[in-house]
Design an enzyme around this catalytic site. Structure first.
Site, PDB file in Angstrom:
ATOM      1  N   SER A   1      68.787 130.620  94.110  1.00 53.73           N
ATOM      2  CA  SER A   1      69.591 131.290  95.143  1.00 53.73           C
ATOM      3  C   SER A   1      71.091 131.286  94.866  1.00 53.73           C
ATOM      4  O   SER A   1      71.828 131.969  95.575  1.00 53.73           O
ATOM      5  CB  SER A   1      69.355 130.654  96.512  1.00 53.73           C
ATOM      6  OG  SER A   1      68.229 131.217  97.115  1.00 53.73           O
TER       7      SER A   1
ATOM      8  N   LYS B   1      72.438 134.597  94.512  1.00 52.76           N
ATOM      9  CA  LYS B   1      72.778 135.399  95.698  1.00 52.76           C
ATOM     10  C   LYS B   1      74.293 135.538  95.867  1.00 52.76           C
ATOM     11  O   LYS B   1      74.783 136.520  96.421  1.00 52.76           O
ATOM     12  CB  LYS B   1      72.183 134.768  96.964  1.00 52.76           C
ATOM     13  CG  LYS B   1      70.650 134.809  97.026  1.00 52.76           C
ATOM     14  CD  LYS B   1      70.154 134.098  98.271  1.00 52.76           C
ATOM     15  CE  LYS B   1      68.693 134.334  98.600  1.00 52.76           C
ATOM     16  NZ  LYS B   1      67.731 133.577  97.838  1.00 52.76           N
TER      17      LYS B   1
ATOM     18  N   TYR C   1      64.940 141.051  91.824  1.00 50.89           N
ATOM     19  CA  TYR C   1      65.303 139.831  92.555  1.00 50.89           C
ATOM     20  C   TYR C   1      64.758 138.592  91.841  1.00 50.89           C
ATOM     21  O   TYR C   1      65.496 137.624  91.599  1.00 50.89           O
ATOM     22  CB  TYR C   1      64.771 139.923  93.993  1.00 50.89           C
ATOM     23  CG  TYR C   1      64.915 138.655  94.797  1.00 50.89           C
ATOM     24  CD1 TYR C   1      66.100 138.370  95.482  1.00 50.89           C
ATOM     25  CD2 TYR C   1      63.881 137.727  94.866  1.00 50.89           C
ATOM     26  CE1 TYR C   1      66.231 137.193  96.208  1.00 50.89           C
ATOM     27  CE2 TYR C   1      64.007 136.551  95.585  1.00 50.89           C
ATOM     28  CZ  TYR C   1      65.185 136.281  96.254  1.00 50.89           C
ATOM     29  OH  TYR C   1      65.320 135.109  96.960  1.00 50.89           O
TER      30      TYR C   1
ATOM     31  N   TYR D   1      71.751 127.284 103.603  1.00 50.24           N
ATOM     32  CA  TYR D   1      70.631 127.573 104.521  1.00 50.24           C
ATOM     33  C   TYR D   1      70.875 126.976 105.904  1.00 50.24           C
ATOM     34  O   TYR D   1      72.016 126.912 106.349  1.00 50.24           O
ATOM     35  CB  TYR D   1      69.298 127.083 103.940  1.00 50.24           C
ATOM     36  CG  TYR D   1      69.165 127.354 102.471  1.00 50.24           C
ATOM     37  CD1 TYR D   1      69.279 128.655 101.997  1.00 50.24           C
ATOM     38  CD2 TYR D   1      68.974 126.342 101.556  1.00 50.24           C
ATOM     39  CE1 TYR D   1      69.189 128.918 100.649  1.00 50.24           C
ATOM     40  CE2 TYR D   1      68.873 126.605 100.209  1.00 50.24           C
ATOM     41  CZ  TYR D   1      68.989 127.887  99.768  1.00 50.24           C
ATOM     42  OH  TYR D   1      68.912 128.135  98.443  1.00 50.24           O
TER      43      TYR D   1
ATOM     44  N   VAL E   1      67.047 126.556  94.990  1.00 44.83           N
ATOM     45  CA  VAL E   1      65.917 125.637  94.936  1.00 44.83           C
ATOM     46  C   VAL E   1      65.650 125.088  93.526  1.00 44.83           C
ATOM     47  O   VAL E   1      64.782 124.244  93.362  1.00 44.83           O
ATOM     48  CB  VAL E   1      64.611 126.231  95.523  1.00 44.83           C
ATOM     49  CG1 VAL E   1      64.726 126.428  97.014  1.00 44.83           C
ATOM     50  CG2 VAL E   1      64.205 127.490  94.800  1.00 44.83           C
TER      51      VAL E   1
END
Ligand code: GLN
Length: 304
Positions: free
Chosen positions: A63, A66, A188, A240, A258
């Site tokens: 992530s 992102k 992705y 998160y 992760v």
């Protein structure tokens, strides 16, 4: 400031904790990584590099990608990105579907999975091979011209990405995905599988320390206003549904993945990246979060 002794002290203090928590296993290929790695790298405002442990070992950025897909989406679309993605913390896990249905397919922020799928969709509209565009964006920023994504990790996630597929289909049904769902999911999973070390990630984030301009080649990545917005989003949404606790304990804008990496910035001072694969229940590195907490405590430098 010489950060090296601080990093050494942190590694020493955390020895009993490294390996506690659980390595992500919902992506089968990630479950093969040893939980006992620990590395940390700081690139200071003056360009000096300070490292400890496995700081040069590449890992799956997951992530953390992102952050970079948001930067690229903002470069392409500017503030129009916010028509399709919000900027509020979600308070739910990164792969939750609940808000997406209730909020008509508009993800709360770009750092949860559906938000990143929208940013990836923007890249799919612009680039024939979007994952290569992300790799090519990161190569000069990180200083690793051979950077790549791990095909086995990407394929492993793609085979098991039922929740992400559900989110993508839901957004498509609401008209918030322009491209084919499978195309977006392929891109992705591939950019999530990019492999970088702590040193490379800390280098890549330097433009967020310098108001949007990368000090290496003076390339303007973003204007100061958008760089400020990204740092704000990292603080409020980057870890998160643990983002509030993370701001409380660490006090830095950060983005986790992760794979066990956490990349954080102190505007005007440094970029820091830590990696330790075993995670706490929210999906953030357990030892990594503690290491950053100790780092801002021992240096006395945080945005607060
Ligand atoms: N590729 C992962 C997923 O979509 C990234 C999640 C994460 O790092 N939090 O589930």
């Amino acid at each position: 400031m010489d950060y090296t002794p601080v990093l050494q002290q942190i590694e020493h203090e955390l020895k009993p904790v490294i390996g506690q928590g659980r390595v992500a296993s919902y992506i089968p290929e990630l479950a093969k990584v040893s939980p006992h790695h620990f590395g940390m790298a700081v690139v200071a405002i003056d360009g000096s590099l300070h490292t400890v442990g496995d700081a040069h070992v590449p890992f799956s950025i997951q992530s953390i990608s992102k952050l970079f897909t948001l930067v690229m989406a903002l470069q392409l679309e500017g503030e129009r990105v916010w028509d399709r993605v919000g900027r509020e913390p979600s308070g739910t896990p990164f792969n939750s579907l609940i808000q997406l249905e209730a909020e008509s397919g508009k993800p709360r922020n770009p750092f949860i999975n559906p938000g990143a799928l929208v940013c990836t969709d923007i890249l799919c509209t612009r680039y024939a091979v979007p994952e290569n565009a992300v790799v090519e964006f990161l190569r000069p920023l990180s200083g690793n011209k051979a950077m790549h994504y791990n095909r086995a990790v990407a394929a492993s996630e793609r085979r098991t990405s039922h929740r992400n597929a559900a989110m993508a289909h839901l957004m498509k049904a609401f008209g918030n995905l322009a491209n084919d769902v499978d195309e977006v999911l392929d891109a992705y999973c591939r950019h999530c599988a990019i492999e970088m070390s702590c040193v490379e990630l800390a280098h890549a984030a330097r433009f967020l320390v310098h108001g949007g301009t990368h000090p290496g080649d003076h390339a303007a990545i973003l204007g100061t206003s958008l760089a400020k917005r990204i740092n704000a989003l990292m603080l409020t949404c980057g870890t998160y549904d643990a983002a509030g606790d993370f701001a409380f304990r660490v006090g830095l804008p950060a983005k986790s993945g992760v794979g066990g990496g956490i990349l954080a910035v102190m505007p005007g001072q440094y970029a820091v990246c830590v990696w330790s694969p075993a995670l706490e229940p929210s999906g953030n590195s357990l030892a990594g979060s503690l290491a950053l907490e100790r780092f801002t405590t021992l240096t006395g430098q945080s945005i607060f």
